[in-house]
Enzyme design. Structure first.
Site, PDB file in Angstrom:
ATOM      1  N   ARG A 172      57.744 -66.290 -30.200  1.00  0.00           N
ATOM      2  CA  ARG A 172      58.929 -65.472 -29.899  1.00  0.00           C
ATOM      3  C   ARG A 172      60.188 -66.268 -30.194  1.00  0.00           C
ATOM      4  NH1 ARG A 172      56.173 -63.697 -24.512  1.00  0.00           N
ATOM      5  NH2 ARG A 172      54.794 -62.102 -25.366  1.00  0.00           N
ATOM      6  N   ASP A 230      55.141 -48.679 -28.712  1.00  0.00           N
ATOM      7  CA  ASP A 230      53.853 -48.986 -28.072  1.00  0.00           C
ATOM      8  C   ASP A 230      53.227 -47.671 -27.624  1.00  0.00           C
ATOM      9  OD1 ASP A 230      52.643 -51.879 -26.928  1.00  0.00           O
ATOM     10  OD2 ASP A 230      51.841 -50.088 -25.934  1.00  0.00           O
ATOM     11  N   SER A 231      51.882 -47.666 -27.587  1.00  0.00           N
ATOM     12  CA  SER A 231      51.201 -46.449 -27.143  1.00  0.00           C
ATOM     13  C   SER A 231      51.126 -46.379 -25.622  1.00  0.00           C
ATOM     14  CB  SER A 231      49.794 -46.398 -27.741  1.00  0.00           C
ATOM     15  OG  SER A 231      49.108 -47.573 -27.395  1.00  0.00           O
ATOM     16  N   ASN A 271      51.834 -43.921 -31.618  1.00  0.00           N
ATOM     17  CA  ASN A 271      50.789 -44.670 -32.307  1.00  0.00           C
ATOM     18  C   ASN A 271      51.441 -45.391 -33.488  1.00  0.00           C
ATOM     19  OD1 ASN A 271      48.207 -45.439 -33.289  1.00  0.00           O
ATOM     20  ND2 ASN A 271      48.235 -43.682 -34.654  1.00  0.00           N
ATOM     21  N   ASP A 321      52.395 -57.028 -33.990  1.00  0.00           N
ATOM     22  CA  ASP A 321      51.518 -57.829 -33.112  1.00  0.00           C
ATOM     23  C   ASP A 321      50.452 -56.923 -32.503  1.00  0.00           C
ATOM     24  OD1 ASP A 321      50.471 -59.866 -31.570  1.00  0.00           O
ATOM     25  OD2 ASP A 321      51.986 -59.685 -29.992  1.00  0.00           O
ATOM     26  N   CYS A 327      45.143 -61.272 -33.738  1.00  0.00           N
ATOM     27  CA  CYS A 327      44.502 -62.024 -32.648  1.00  0.00           C
ATOM     28  C   CYS A 327      42.993 -61.827 -32.696  1.00  0.00           C
ATOM     29  CB  CYS A 327      45.097 -61.630 -31.299  1.00  0.00           C
ATOM     30  SG  CYS A 327      44.849 -59.909 -30.880  1.00  0.00           S
TER      31      CYS A 327
HETATM   32  N1  SAH Z   1      53.794 -58.106 -28.765  1.00  0.00           N
HETATM   33  C1  SAH Z   1      53.413 -58.083 -27.372  1.00  0.00           C
HETATM   34  C2  SAH Z   1      51.921 -58.068 -27.152  1.00  0.00           C
HETATM   35  C3  SAH Z   1      51.198 -56.952 -27.859  1.00  0.00           C
HETATM   36  S1  SAH Z   1      49.612 -56.600 -27.233  1.00  0.00           S
HETATM   37  C4  SAH Z   1      54.060 -59.262 -26.653  1.00  0.00           C
HETATM   38  O1  SAH Z   1      54.632 -60.124 -27.312  1.00  0.00           O
HETATM   39  O2  SAH Z   1      53.971 -59.289 -25.431  1.00  0.00           O
HETATM   40  C5  SAH Z   1      49.208 -55.169 -28.126  1.00  0.00           C
HETATM   41  C6  SAH Z   1      49.932 -53.900 -27.670  1.00  0.00           C
HETATM   42  O3  SAH Z   1      49.571 -52.857 -28.574  1.00  0.00           O
HETATM   43  C7  SAH Z   1      49.591 -53.389 -26.288  1.00  0.00           C
HETATM   44  O4  SAH Z   1      50.779 -53.251 -25.553  1.00  0.00           O
HETATM   45  C8  SAH Z   1      48.964 -51.998 -26.494  1.00  0.00           C
HETATM   46  O5  SAH Z   1      49.389 -51.054 -25.524  1.00  0.00           O
HETATM   47  C9  SAH Z   1      49.524 -51.634 -27.843  1.00  0.00           C
HETATM   48  N2  SAH Z   1      48.722 -50.732 -28.689  1.00  0.00           N
HETATM   49  C10 SAH Z   1      47.383 -50.762 -28.924  1.00  0.00           C
HETATM   50  N3  SAH Z   1      47.052 -49.850 -29.868  1.00  0.00           N
HETATM   51  C11 SAH Z   1      48.204 -49.224 -30.238  1.00  0.00           C
HETATM   52  C12 SAH Z   1      48.540 -48.221 -31.181  1.00  0.00           C
HETATM   53  N4  SAH Z   1      47.601 -47.672 -31.954  1.00  0.00           N
HETATM   54  N5  SAH Z   1      49.828 -47.837 -31.295  1.00  0.00           N
HETATM   55  C13 SAH Z   1      50.771 -48.390 -30.515  1.00  0.00           C
HETATM   56  N6  SAH Z   1      50.522 -49.374 -29.644  1.00  0.00           N
HETATM   57  C14 SAH Z   1      49.257 -49.786 -29.495  1.00  0.00           C
END
Ligand code: SAH
Length: 398
Positions: free
Chosen positions: A214, A252-253, A280, A301, A341
């Site tokens: 970050r 975010d979803s 999504n 991410d 990840c």
């Molecule tokens: N970037 C964040 C961590 C991301 S974790 C940080 O720095 O803290 C992955 C995230 O993706 C989760 O919050 C989950 O809710 C979201 N997610 C999972 N599938 C998704 C999708 N298809 N569309 C949108 N968000 C999604």
């Protein structure tokens, strides 16, 4: 340690354990002498009867035993566990991560010699996950060691990760010691005020593995319009906004994640510059691209797309798809910070996927930085599986 059950490996199956890899798969075992209880210590021997390791027995899992020690003179007891916990804490002290206001990962499973134990610290509260039969067996000793060594205000268990089911363990989410402060708990990370819900957040509440990254992406933030895709509570967007980004769109979803993101943005006085999109990601990126929207900094991410070797192909397609969209959403000269990840996708493969995405959208790009998990998520050299997070900062040449 005399009188403990022995497991004997098949001939030729001791190579990985001799290289100090800490897992014994069920298919490598020739016999079990005795009737070990789940999580209790077994002595692992070669086909010729030589001592190889002491390990925790996991009868329900394909990973049938996880090594505590390769030293025959070790005794696996509460003092041994406490010593390992203290050794893990020592690294975080050396990294200067134990101040009163911040958060860090205190124990990272196999890489800290404690297979199955994860401990994250948010200020004075510790959040634990016991993810293997061995960690479950030594749970009280682990909790007591943490309590004695750090005197935390609370120790909370978030063993509600589905990997516990593979170990034959039920899910658990409960307070173990002390008292939790008001929810959400405020802490600081890289000078940014953050919030975590210990009882309800994803995983242990936050994604501490991205702490250093970050800060790295904040270097590209001055004046930038930012797209934070898979934002969770907005760790990347907030870091960018606190370092001079003009505005950020968080996608975010999870509506809960975005509610927490909005509260964090308010705490940092940047909420007016944020847009929160509950959608999504692939769909929304397509929509934004087709609407002609462009950004200076795009962060991707996603959650783990590949959890097993069988998912490798479809996961790689998923990564390629979002990276193509991410590149198409950049202004010329803009920067894409992209992560995986999935432990099954190594840094080399990930780079190939992103290169494939850049080739397909016919743009000239350069890698500016290679990123990985923060140093409080160390990687035991004998256990490359721990090296799960990789990232690239890619610039779109103007
Ligand atoms: N970037 C964040 C961590 C991301 S974790 C940080 O720095 O803290 C992955 C995230 O993706 C989760 O919050 C989950 O809710 C979201 N997610 C999972 N599938 C998704 C999708 N298809 N569309 C949108 N968000 C999604």
């Amino acid at each position: 340690m005399p009188g403990i059950p022995e497991i004997k490996l098949k001939a030729g199956r001791e190579k990985s354990i001799r290289r100090r890899h800490p897992w014994v798969f069920s298919g490598a075992i020739a016999h079990v002498n005795g009737d070990p209880e789940a999580g209790s210590t077994v002595r692992v021997q070669s086909a010729a009867g030589e001592f190889l390791a002491y390990a925790a027995w996991s009868p329900a899992s394909q990973i049938r035993a996880r090594v505590w020690s390769f030293d025959e003179a070790s005794t696996i007891d509460a003092a041994f566990i406490r010593h390992r916990v203290a050794r893990a804490i020592e690294l975080r002290r050396q990294l200067d991560l134990l101040d009163d206001t911040s958060a860090c990962r205190l124990v990272f499973s196999e890489s800290d010699g404690l297979p199955g134990l994860i401990v994250d610290r948010y200020r004075a509260c510790l959040v634990c996950q016991f993810l293997s039969a061995g960690a479950e067996f030594w749970r009280d000793a682990m909790v007591s060691a943490l309590d004695e060594l750090l005197a935390p205000r609370a120790i909370y268990e978030r063993s509600d990760a589905s990997v516990r089911l593979k170990e034959g363990l039920e899910l658990r989410n409960e307070l173990l010691r002390g008292e939790l402060p008001a929810d959400p708990l405020e802490f600081t990370m890289n000078g940014v005020r953050q919030l975590v819900s210990i009882e309800q957040g994803q995983k242990t509440g936050g994604y501490l593995d991205q702490r250093v990254n970050r800060l790295r992406i904040a270097a590209y933030a001055a004046g930038a319009s930012v797209l934070d895709a898979y934002s969770y509570s907005g760790g990347f967007a907030l870091a960018a906004l606190c370092h001079g980004a003009s505005d950020a769109n968080l996608i975010d979803s999870s509506a809960d994640a975005l509610r927490l993101a909005a509260r964090q943005a308010e705490l940092n006085g940047v909420v007016d510059r944020c847009q929160f999109t509950n959608a999504n990601v692939p769909q929304e990126l397509r929509r934004l691209r087709d609407a002609g929207k462009r950004y200076d900094l795009v962060v991707l991410d996603p959650p783990k797309f590949v959890s097993s070797a069988q998912q490798l192909q479809s996961g790689c397609r998923g990564y390629k798809d979002i990276n193509m969209l991410g590149l198409q959403l950049l202004n010329p000269g803009g920067v894409l910070a992209t992560f995986s990840c999935s432990g099954h996708v190594g840094a080399e493969l990930f780079q190939k996927i992103v290169a494939g995405a850049a080739a397909d959208v016919r743009c000239d790009t350069q890698i500016v930085e290679r990123l990985s998990q923060a140093p409080d998520h160390p990687v035991a050299l004998s256990f490359p599986e721990a090296d799960y997070l990789c990232g690239l900062v890619v610039r779109l040449l103007p």
